[in-house]
Design a protein around this motif. Structure first.
Motif, mmCIF file in Angstrom:
data_model
loop_
_atom_site.group_PDB
_atom_site.id
_atom_site.type_symbol
_atom_site.label_atom_id
_atom_site.label_comp_id
_atom_site.label_asym_id
_atom_site.label_seq_id
_atom_site.Cartn_x
_atom_site.Cartn_y
_atom_site.Cartn_z
ATOM 1 N N ALA A 191 -7.288 -129.898 -83.847
ATOM 2 C CA ALA A 191 -8.049 -129.122 -82.517
ATOM 3 C C ALA A 191 -8.612 -129.977 -82.567
ATOM 4 N N VAL A 192 -9.655 -131.320 -83.140
ATOM 5 C CA VAL A 192 -10.823 -131.781 -82.546
ATOM 6 C C VAL A 192 -10.094 -133.187 -82.069
ATOM 7 N N GLY A 193 -11.168 -133.587 -81.846
ATOM 8 C CA GLY A 193 -11.185 -134.884 -80.486
ATOM 9 C C GLY A 193 -12.406 -135.347 -80.997
ATOM 10 N N GLY A 194 -12.465 -137.084 -80.442
ATOM 11 C CA GLY A 194 -13.254 -138.014 -80.344
ATOM 12 C C GLY A 194 -13.899 -138.193 -82.105
ATOM 13 N N ALA A 195 -15.324 -138.444 -82.270
ATOM 14 C CA ALA A 195 -15.973 -139.273 -83.041
ATOM 15 C C ALA A 195 -16.204 -137.528 -84.193
ATOM 16 N N GLN A 196 -15.777 -136.475 -83.534
ATOM 17 C CA GLN A 196 -16.380 -135.115 -83.806
ATOM 18 C C GLN A 196 -15.203 -135.090 -85.664
ATOM 19 N N ALA A 197 -14.446 -135.545 -84.904
ATOM 20 C CA ALA A 197 -12.519 -135.799 -85.793
ATOM 21 C C ALA A 197 -13.492 -136.354 -86.747
ATOM 22 N N VAL A 198 -13.857 -137.673 -86.453
ATOM 23 C CA VAL A 198 -13.751 -139.031 -87.537
ATOM 24 C C VAL A 198 -14.787 -138.899 -88.692
ATOM 25 N N ALA A 199 -15.943 -137.803 -87.953
ATOM 26 C CA ALA A 199 -17.686 -137.470 -89.246
ATOM 27 C C ALA A 199 -16.601 -135.781 -89.406
ATOM 28 N N MET A 200 -15.559 -135.368 -89.172
ATOM 29 C CA MET A 200 -15.271 -133.645 -90.101
ATOM 30 C C MET A 200 -14.259 -135.018 -90.804
ATOM 31 N N TYR A 222 -15.845 -143.920 -78.759
ATOM 32 C CA TYR A 222 -16.316 -143.896 -79.731
ATOM 33 C C TYR A 222 -15.622 -142.954 -80.284
ATOM 34 N N VAL A 223 -14.637 -142.869 -80.689
ATOM 35 C CA VAL A 223 -13.784 -143.071 -82.020
ATOM 36 C C VAL A 223 -14.448 -144.152 -82.800
ATOM 37 N N VAL A 224 -14.125 -145.774 -82.486
ATOM 38 C CA VAL A 224 -14.276 -146.659 -83.288
ATOM 39 C C VAL A 224 -15.463 -146.431 -83.232
#
Length: 443
Positions: A191-200, A222-224
């Motif tokens: 349950a993680v979204g956005g840029a922080q999910a990509v960083a994770m 921001y994901v891109v």
């Protein structure tokens, strides 16, 4: 509602047209967004789950009780799924899997370039992937199918899915997303979204999520941007931006169909692009009338009006279908519909599009869900050089070289000459030192 760009007669008048700049596009400044997400990604890399919690509170307005979705919650989501929705999910999955299996092809190709000289290309699946599923204006459960199925068919051993936590669901991702993950056998869901999910995914979070090798899936700017920032540390599929539809149509097209298809994609986002390219002014006028009627009764009318009225959307009037083909090839749309006479023949001449939908009975929304094709496609003109997400996106091509002594001897002199021409004599010596002096040369 749609502005008009009239190209008719301009070529005959001697005007030089750069179609790539003629067709409008949304402003999508990924470079600027990279600087926004850079500190977020760095923070996740440094502080891990603590940073995830802070960004979840800031951007999603909820902190899930556990960033990893419990197995019981996945099972409960599937148990609670409407039977008709489940049937739709299962059929879409079946069709996407059939196409994916056909895409896979041979896992190894052997070529004997000379007696005893063999090169094998092996297709090796990526070890671990992180798949992103958007959950903003629309919870795109369909993206679970588009990400997971080709990864499974490719043979990826470790699959993780991330999707934003939803306040109304107690900090879990949307239930349909969880249900599809469970249906497809994916138990590692975050349950993680956005840029922080990509960083994770890109850095890994100790005690929570191991680092992945590849990040795929669509998302907001921001994901891109985060995918661009971390590219190289991890692989990415593409920088898929806001959705686009282009329709190449002549007077044979049904304006009701064309308008409905433009509305369907404008529904995604206020920045979605909807472009009609036609040599039939009467069709353009009829489509405009249909748009007025259809937008008034659609659920997300305000969003659709914003998209259709934006700079990224337009009617392009052309002299004929030939010029229309040049325009759509230059635009390289994510989704391209061909609604012309002899649509299949016209479609066969298109070079640049993420996916091509042929004739009146192949709308883009079919491809979004149940055609069997992928809906994770290149945007912003990238279809001129990139492909949509497919089985091969999850495979690495590795050449395995196997030569006998005689086979190497037969080509040794060529290697030595080539190496000398590049002023890299040690390259040649690595071959010549394997043979007695005077042996292994080509006269």
């Amino acid at each position: 509602m749609l502005r008009t760009i009239d190209l008719r007669g301009r070529l005959a008048a001697g005007t030089r047209l750069d179609y790539a700049t003629v067709v409008p596009r949304a402003v999508f400044d990924v470079a600027a967004a990279v600087e926004v997400v850079r500190p977020i990604c760095d923070d996740v890399a440094t502080r891990g789950a603590i940073a995830l919690a802070e960004y979840s509170e800031r951007f999603d307005h909820v902190v899930p009780p556990s960033f990893r979705v419990p197995a019981a919650a996945l099972a409960a989501a599937l148990d609670g799924l409407d039977p008709d929705v489940r049937a739709a999910f299962e059929e879409s999955t079946r069709r996407r899997r059939l196409v994916s299996e056909a895409e896979l092809g041979e896992r190894a190709v052997d070529v004997q370039v000379a007696p005893g000289a063999q090169v094998t290309q092996r297709m090796i699946p990526v070890r671990r992937v992180g798949l992103y599923v958007p959950g903003g204006l629309a919870p795109l459960a369909s993206s679970v199918i588009m990400n997971v199925v080709p990864a499974q068919v490719a043979g990826v051993q470790s699959i993780a899915v991330a999707s934003p936590p939803q306040r109304e669901f107690g900090g879990l991702p949307h239930p349909s997303i969880l249900a599809l993950c469970h249906l497809l056998g994916v138990e590692e869901v975050y349950a993680v979204g956005g840029a922080q999910a990509v960083a994770m995914f890109g850095y890994g979070v100790p005690g929570l999520c191991p680092r992945v090798d590849l990040v795929t899936g669509p998302g907001n700017i921001y994901v891109v941007a985060a995918k661009r920032l971390l590219k190289g540390r991890v692989g990415i599929d593409s920088e898929a931006g806001t959705t686009e539809i282009a329709v190449l149509a002549d007077s044979s097209a049904d304006p009701v169909h064309v308008a409905a298809d433009l509305v369907s994609q404008a529904e995604h986002d206020p920045m979605a692009a909807a472009v009609l390219v036609t040599d039939a002014p009467d069709l353009a006028a009829a489509v405009e009338r249909e748009l007025q009627e259809q937008v008034d009764v659609t659920k997300h009318a305000d969003r659709v009006r914003t998209a259709l009225g934006g700079q990224q959307s337009a009617v392009i009037l052309v002299d004929d279908v030939e010029q229309g083909l040049e325009v759509v090839d230059a635009y390289a749309a994510e989704h391209l519909e061909i609604q012309t006479r002899d649509a299949a023949a016209v479609a066969a001449r298109v070079r640049n599009a993420g996916a091509i939908f042929v004739g009146p009975w192949s709308p883009v929304s079919l491809g979004d869900y149940s055609a069997g094709s992928t809906h994770v496609l290149p945007t912003a003109g990238c279809a001129c050089h990139s492909s949509g997400l497919n089985v091969k996106s999850f495979l690495k091509a590795v050449h395995v070289v196997s030569y006998t002594e005689d086979a190497l001897a037969a080509v040794a002199r060529h290697v030595e000459v080539f190496a000398d021409a590049e002023n890299l004599p040690a390259h040649g010596a690595a071959v010549s030192r394997r043979f007695p002096r005077g042996a292994g040369t080509v006269r």
